[in-house]
Design a protein around this motif. Sequence first.
Motif, PDB file in Angstrom:
ATOM      1  N   ASN A  54       0.808  -1.019  -0.080  1.00 17.31           N
ATOM      2  CA  ASN A  54      -0.105   0.059  -0.060  1.00 17.31           C
ATOM      3  C   ASN A  54       0.858   1.305  -0.048  1.00 17.31           C
ATOM      4  OD1 ASN A  54      -2.669  -1.188   0.079  1.00 17.31           O
ATOM      5  ND2 ASN A  54      -2.302  -1.796   2.080  1.00 17.31           N
ATOM      6  N   GLN A  55       2.083   1.266  -0.326  1.00 17.68           N
ATOM      7  CA  GLN A  55       2.731   2.305  -0.571  1.00 17.68           C
ATOM      8  C   GLN A  55       3.232   2.519  -2.076  1.00 17.68           C
ATOM      9  OE1 GLN A  55       6.728   1.922   1.522  1.00 17.68           O
ATOM     10  NE2 GLN A  55       7.518   3.896   0.516  1.00 17.68           N
ATOM     11  N   ILE A  56       3.442   3.604  -2.602  1.00 23.74           N
ATOM     12  CA  ILE A  56       3.782   4.055  -3.929  1.00 23.74           C
ATOM     13  C   ILE A  56       5.087   3.938  -3.729  1.00 23.74           C
ATOM     14  CG2 ILE A  56       3.869   5.653  -5.858  1.00 23.74           C
ATOM     15  CD1 ILE A  56       0.827   6.225  -4.737  1.00 23.74           C
ATOM     16  N   VAL A  57       5.807   3.267  -4.822  1.00 28.91           N
ATOM     17  CA  VAL A  57       7.274   3.075  -5.003  1.00 28.91           C
ATOM     18  C   VAL A  57       7.643   3.478  -6.283  1.00 28.91           C
ATOM     19  CG1 VAL A  57       7.467   1.342  -3.046  1.00 28.91           C
ATOM     20  CG2 VAL A  57       7.074   0.417  -5.472  1.00 28.91           C
ATOM     21  N   GLY A  58       6.721   3.588  -7.287  1.00 29.54           N
ATOM     22  CA  GLY A  58       7.062   4.042  -8.754  1.00 29.54           C
ATOM     23  C   GLY A  58       5.735   4.473  -9.289  1.00 29.54           C
ATOM     24  N   ALA A  71       6.746  11.880 -17.030  1.00 34.86           N
ATOM     25  CA  ALA A  71       7.625  11.340 -15.763  1.00 34.86           C
ATOM     26  C   ALA A  71       7.619   9.676 -15.696  1.00 34.86           C
ATOM     27  CB  ALA A  71       6.852  11.818 -14.459  1.00 34.86           C
ATOM     28  N   LEU A  72       8.619   9.272 -15.273  1.00 31.89           N
ATOM     29  CA  LEU A  72       8.777   7.876 -15.050  1.00 31.89           C
ATOM     30  C   LEU A  72       9.785   7.645 -13.880  1.00 31.89           C
ATOM     31  CD1 LEU A  72       8.389   4.722 -15.385  1.00 31.89           C
ATOM     32  CD2 LEU A  72       9.739   4.769 -17.332  1.00 31.89           C
ATOM     33  N   PHE A  73       9.559   7.471 -12.828  1.00 29.15           N
ATOM     34  CA  PHE A  73      10.320   7.386 -11.428  1.00 29.15           C
ATOM     35  C   PHE A  73       9.899   6.031 -10.727  1.00 29.15           C
ATOM     36  CE2 PHE A  73      10.508  11.800 -12.947  1.00 29.15           C
ATOM     37  CZ  PHE A  73      11.898  12.052 -13.083  1.00 29.15           C
ATOM     38  N   VAL A  74      11.106   5.859 -10.239  1.00 29.88           N
ATOM     39  CA  VAL A  74      11.038   4.487  -9.202  1.00 29.88           C
ATOM     40  C   VAL A  74      12.020   4.953  -7.734  1.00 29.88           C
ATOM     41  CG1 VAL A  74      11.619   2.179  -8.828  1.00 29.88           C
ATOM     42  CG2 VAL A  74      10.757   2.842 -11.037  1.00 29.88           C
ATOM     43  N   HIS A  75      11.348   4.549  -6.586  1.00 31.75           N
ATOM     44  CA  HIS A  75      11.886   5.077  -5.622  1.00 31.75           C
ATOM     45  C   HIS A  75      13.410   4.251  -5.562  1.00 31.75           C
ATOM     46  CE1 HIS A  75      13.111   5.349  -1.310  1.00 31.75           C
ATOM     47  NE2 HIS A  75      12.330   6.339  -1.208  1.00 31.75           N
ATOM     48  N   PRO A  76      14.307   4.604  -5.094  1.00 27.19           N
ATOM     49  CA  PRO A  76      15.733   4.096  -5.187  1.00 27.19           C
ATOM     50  C   PRO A  76      15.767   2.872  -4.364  1.00 27.19           C
ATOM     51  CG  PRO A  76      15.918   6.590  -4.515  1.00 27.19           C
ATOM     52  CD  PRO A  76      14.631   6.196  -4.821  1.00 27.19           C
ATOM     53  N   ASP A  77      15.113   2.781  -3.191  1.00 24.23           N
ATOM     54  CA  ASP A  77      14.882   1.352  -2.622  1.00 24.23           C
ATOM     55  C   ASP A  77      14.383   0.159  -3.476  1.00 24.23           C
ATOM     56  OD1 ASP A  77      15.963   2.907  -0.478  1.00 24.23           O
ATOM     57  OD2 ASP A  77      14.040   2.981   0.716  1.00 24.23           O
ATOM     58  N   PHE A  78      13.794   0.430  -4.668  1.00 25.42           N
ATOM     59  CA  PHE A  78      12.801  -0.376  -5.163  1.00 25.42           C
ATOM     60  C   PHE A  78      13.584  -0.512  -6.683  1.00 25.42           C
ATOM     61  CE2 PHE A  78      10.352   0.814  -2.088  1.00 25.42           C
ATOM     62  CZ  PHE A  78       9.945  -0.745  -1.446  1.00 25.42           C
TER      63      PHE A  78
END
Length: 150
Positions: A54-58, A71-78
């Motif tokens: 339930n957390q947006i990661v990208g 835009a196209l982005f992914v959180h660095p942890d993922f």
Amino acid sequence: MKIREANIDDIKEIQFVRNAVKENTLSNPNLVTDEDCRIFLTERGKGWVCEKDNQIVGFSIVDIQDNNIWALFVHPDFDKKGIGKQLHDIMLDWYFSQTKETVWLGTAPNTRAETFYRKAGWKEIGTHGNGEIKFEMAYNDWVNKRGLLI
């Protein structure tokens, strides 16, 4: 992980992911406002998010008016989990189901994003903005790559 269409309730988490990236960072986070996100999601195009627990990661957002990947982005942890590719592909499948117009994007040179887009079949056509590489994807190139009839 689950990919779904983005909505305006996602903007806070989209902004969090956008500002967490290590490459293609905004010189001033206030340059992309919540209102900008709302307009691109609801008036100019469409977006998708990837959720884990339930957390947006990208996320990805395409601008159908200017034929641009906004835009196209992914959180660095993922990173390196295939999230970017999934978001990219669903976004382009939708885009080319709406129009056969060539779509473009700009990204900083010598970044993982540049490598990502080259591997995905984007063609470099010059520069854009402050020295970004400008890439294009034509309808026929996408359909041939995907083996689809859209």
